[in-house]
Design a protein around this motif. Structure first.
Motif: not given
Length: 828
Positions: A746-748, A818-819, A807-813
């Motif tokens: 879902k994050l991808v 934003a979403l 993934n916390e704090g990265g691009l996905y986060d």
């Protein structure tokens, strides 16, 4: 038969012989009337045959002397040997018959009535060859060709030779100066002691020969001497026997395999009262898989146990179909239900289902009870078959409450969560009527505190204070989560984990696997089949799932990528221990949260549980790997970063097991976020009324980023932008969010959506363009509002709760945040 028979014949037919004396005289040249008639018959009927054989031997011997070396000489030599054997056989049989005849004469009528059978032969008598028995110092021991008889005074014991084992290695049991043999029979073991080794050797040889002959059903030829056969009879045999002495098997008939006097192998036990047991035995006790039928006293019905047994007692996984329409699937120990199990009542009267912990045949510990009549589910602790301790009750109508129970009765105050989002804290009755002091918080934020009474005919009355100053009730109460402190996740379903741990500690032996891990088998038919599967020669297609191979494969797949694919395959297979464990956890999870259990107040409990499953499966994977390495003599190559095992569980195992729990889990997320999702849907409907340009304007998207603004483009460029009519590719990409279960995927998808927006913008401004947050948010809002994803709130929170912590704090986060912010804007 010959010796005894002639006497019988002369007695019963004496008149006939007198009439035919003249005929007989032709045969009897030296017959005088004084000679006994039986001797005469012997001379007429028996002697000629012996003489005949003797003549053959002489004739063949002469022939043999004349023949030259060559093939005929060999043939004749072997013929002579056989005839010599026949001669000795005849004389041995006659000796045996005479020996037996004189025995019947010397024994009293009491014994001969019971023991004398025409075809029975005496092989050895302790009067001729002294030997004594340890059982009550018997006076005499007789070995016949079918039984061993011990005589003491006026009584005797006889043992069927087919179930007699002779063990010569028993020096320690005999008195000094004596040479002993241990005789083993199904219910008794005793010693025969001789004074010298020769005597012992004769008896041992005779006993072994007699047992072997009895088992084969034919005598040696000739009776003594080198027979060319192995003298040792086989220690494993198949026979039927009825137990007589006091004990577990008294009066039961056993038909099956034996080893050294004990049922061992496959067999069937039947008692007179209708009980029977079919299955595996080891050293005289039920051991392995067995099916036991126990009749119910009053009715014409049976309880049927299909279970694993250990040293005579039920232990391990089994399915029991009781005669009263109840079915138990779960673990047993020492013949009682113990560990994790499911009891279900299939009768129409009071259908219920209990899934949980058992101790000593009673519900004890954490368990879930579903009462199908009342449409209720109880999730909580039990003691001796009663609800006891903390418990949550969820009803079909959507109401749920948490209370303390004492022997099935509610005590003290509790929390009652009503369907309209009101929350009552205080005392209430079984039919959910408020009594005594309490506090009722309404969904609109008003709070009523006071004393509640309920008089028949007058309805609910209260005396107290209504506080209307709270505009909006605190979120914490309306979405209260139950059961977190009361049932810590480590304490739930211990019974399932314990079995797996025990399996690993016991060294993962293939024959015990199903007794520990049998929960993947849900019908008794399958259980029987799987047993046949265990015993039959397996086809090549199943071989790769033998435990040795599983452990071997574990060692080979230790790299991150091959481990991932190995785990995926293992968790999907119902033949792999990890797959079996997952199956049992799915059963427990569904019993708690599907159907009536789909209640938003249980969301955190469920989500915690799934994460914990991932952690346990990772632990057990490590345990199996350590065992595999240990068996190969290697040391576990685990790094020092033990604290990352939780992260490993989240990143490696959780995505693999999530699809199994997703339907129930997502339903809980949908119910929990229902109100926000309704507001969001309303927002989407309002925004969908705007045409593209108006919407871009309304969302404050900077004009130079609009894909439709510049119409001086060439035809080709214009065509590609119109195809991508206002971020169409990004919208289609985001819509794929609901097609997958895995938070990673879902994050991808979210990242790809972001990339699509960025590449569309780059095409519009004709250069590489990195979107700052101020530009991204309105554009993402536009894409989200046009993608019209249902239950977006549930999706976002599921990703947030179950995503890989790394993934916390990265691009996905960043993208997920934003979403979330778009989702909240659209609600407003």
């Amino acid at each position: 038969v010959v010796v005894h028979g002639f006497e019988q014949a002369t007695k019963s037919k004496s008149e006939a012989w007198k009439h035919h004396k003249t005929v007989l005289k032709q045969f009897l040249t030296d017959f005088t009337s004084e000679t006994s008639m039986s001797l005469a018959l012997h001379t007429v009927l028996h002697k000629p045959m012996r003489d005949h054989v003797e003549q053959y031997v002489q004739l063949l011997t002469k022939l043999n002397e004349v023949l030259k070396e060559g093939s005929e000489k060999d043939v004749v030599t072997s013929a002579i040997k056989e005839y010599v054997k026949l001669e000795s056989f005849i004389s041995q049989v006659l000796d045996e018959a005479c020996f037996t005849k004189s025995l019947w004469k010397s024994l009293g009528y009491k014994f001969t009535d019971m023991l004398c059978v025409p075809e029975r032969r005496l092989l050895e008598d302790s009067k001729s060859f002294p030997i004594s028995a340890s059982t009550n110092r018997s006076d005499r021991i007789l070995l016949f060709d079918d039984v061993l008889v011990l005589i003491q005074g006026n009584s005797f014991q006889s043992f069927d030779l087919k179930l007699v084992w002779v063990d010569e290695n028993c020096r320690e049991k005999t008195a000094p100066g004596l040479y002993g043999l241990r005789i083993i029979t199904p219910e008794e073991t005793f010693f025969l002691s001789a004074k010298d080794p020769q005597m012992k050797a004769v008896w041992q040889w005779k006993l072994n020969q007699a047992v072997r002959q009895a088992l084969k059903g034919k005598r040696d030829f000739p009776l003594w001497g080198k027979t060319g056969e192995g003298t040792e009879p086989p220690s494993c045999r198949f026979f039927t026997y009825v137990f007589r002495l006091e004990g577990k098997f008294k009066n039961a008939s056993y038909e099956g395999e034996w080893h050294w006097g004990k049922p061992h192998g496959k067999g069937t036990l039947k008692w007179r009262d209708g009980r029977n047991h079919v299955g595996d035995f080891k050293e005289g006790l039920e051991h392995g898989f067995g099916i036991c039928l126990v009749p119910r006293r009053s009715e014409d019905r049976y309880d049927c146990y299909k279970c694993h047994w250990y040293e005579g007692k039920m232990r391990g996984y089994g399915i029991c179909e009781y005669g009263n329409d109840m079915v138990y699937k779960g673990y047993f120990k020492d013949n009682v239900r113990q560990g994790f199990g499911i009891l279900e009542n299939l009768s129409a009267e009071h259908p219920f289902k209990y899934t949980g912990q058992w101790e000593n045949d009673k519900k004890n510990g954490y368990g879930v009870w579903e009462d199908k009549d009342r449409g209720e589910r109880y999730i909580g602790t039990w003691l001796d078959d009663h609800k006891h301790g903390q418990g949550i009750v969820v009803t079909q109508s959507g109401v749920c409450y948490q209370r303390t129970f004492h022997a099935d009765k509610m005590v003290g105050s509790g929390i009652l969560l009503l369907e309209d989002d009101s929350v009552y804290e205080g005392n209430f009755t079984e039919d959910l009527t408020f009594v005594g002091k309490g506090k009722l918080s309404f969904a609109n934020g008003f709070i009523l505190e006071g004393t509640f009474t309920n008089r028949s005919g007058q309805g609910l009355q209260t005396h107290g204070i209504l506080n209307t100053s709270n505009e909006q009730l605190d979120d914490r109460i309306t979405k209260a989560q139950l059961g977190l402190k009361e049932f810590p996740v480590e304490k739930r379903w211990k019974g399932i984990y314990d079995q797996f741990l025990e399996f690993i500690h016991s060294g993962c032996k293939e024959e015990t696997e199903e007794s520990f891990m049998g929960f993947h088998i849900q019908t008794s038919k399958e259980l029987r089949k799987s047993q046949e599967y265990l015993f039959c020669q397996r086809g090549t297609e199943d071989v790769s799932w033998k435990i040795e191979d599983i452990l071997e494969e574990l060692v080979q797949h230790q790299g991150p990528e091959s481990r991932q694919s190995y785990l995926e395959k293992a968790l999907k297979s119902s033949l792999h221990p990890l797959g079996k464990l997952l199956k049992a956890l799915v059963i427990a999870f569904q019993a708690t949260y599907s159907g009536i259990g789909a209640n938003r107040h249980l969301l955190t409990m469920a989500q915690e549980e799934v994460k914990f499953y991932a952690k346990k499966i990772w632990e057990f994977y490590q345990g199996l790997l350590d065992l595999a390495l240990e068996q190969k003599g290697q040391i576990s190559a685990r790094c020092a970063d033990e604290e990352t095992s939780d992260q490993k569980a989240c990143s490696v195992v959780l995505p693999l097991i999530l699809p199994c729990f997703y339907p129930e889990l997502f339903m809980l997320y949908m119910l929990y976020h229902e109100r926000e999702d309704d507001l969001y849907c309303q927002g989407i409907v309002d925004l969908s009324l705007f045409p593209d340009i108006k919407l871009l304007e309304f969302l404050d998207v900077q004009k130079h980023l609009w894909p439709l603004k510049d119409l001086t483009l060439t035809t080709n460029q214009r065509r590609s932008l119109i195809k991508d009519k206002c971020f169409l590719s990004a919208i289609e990409c985001l819509q794929k969010l609901i097609t997958t279960v895995d938070p990673r995927e879902k994050l991808v998808i979210l990242q790809k959506t972001y990339e699509e927006i960025e590449s569309t913008v780059s095409r519009v401004v004709e250069k590489d363009y990195k979107l700052p947050m101020d530009d991204l948010l309105p554009l993402l809002m536009y894409v989200v509002s046009r993608a019209k994803i249902q239950h977006l709130g549930a999706e976002i929170h599921l990703i947030r709760d179950l995503m890989d912590p790394t993934n916390e704090g990265g691009l996905y986060d960043f993208l997920l945040t934003a979403l979330e912010s778009c989702y909240e804007h659209i609600q407003r």
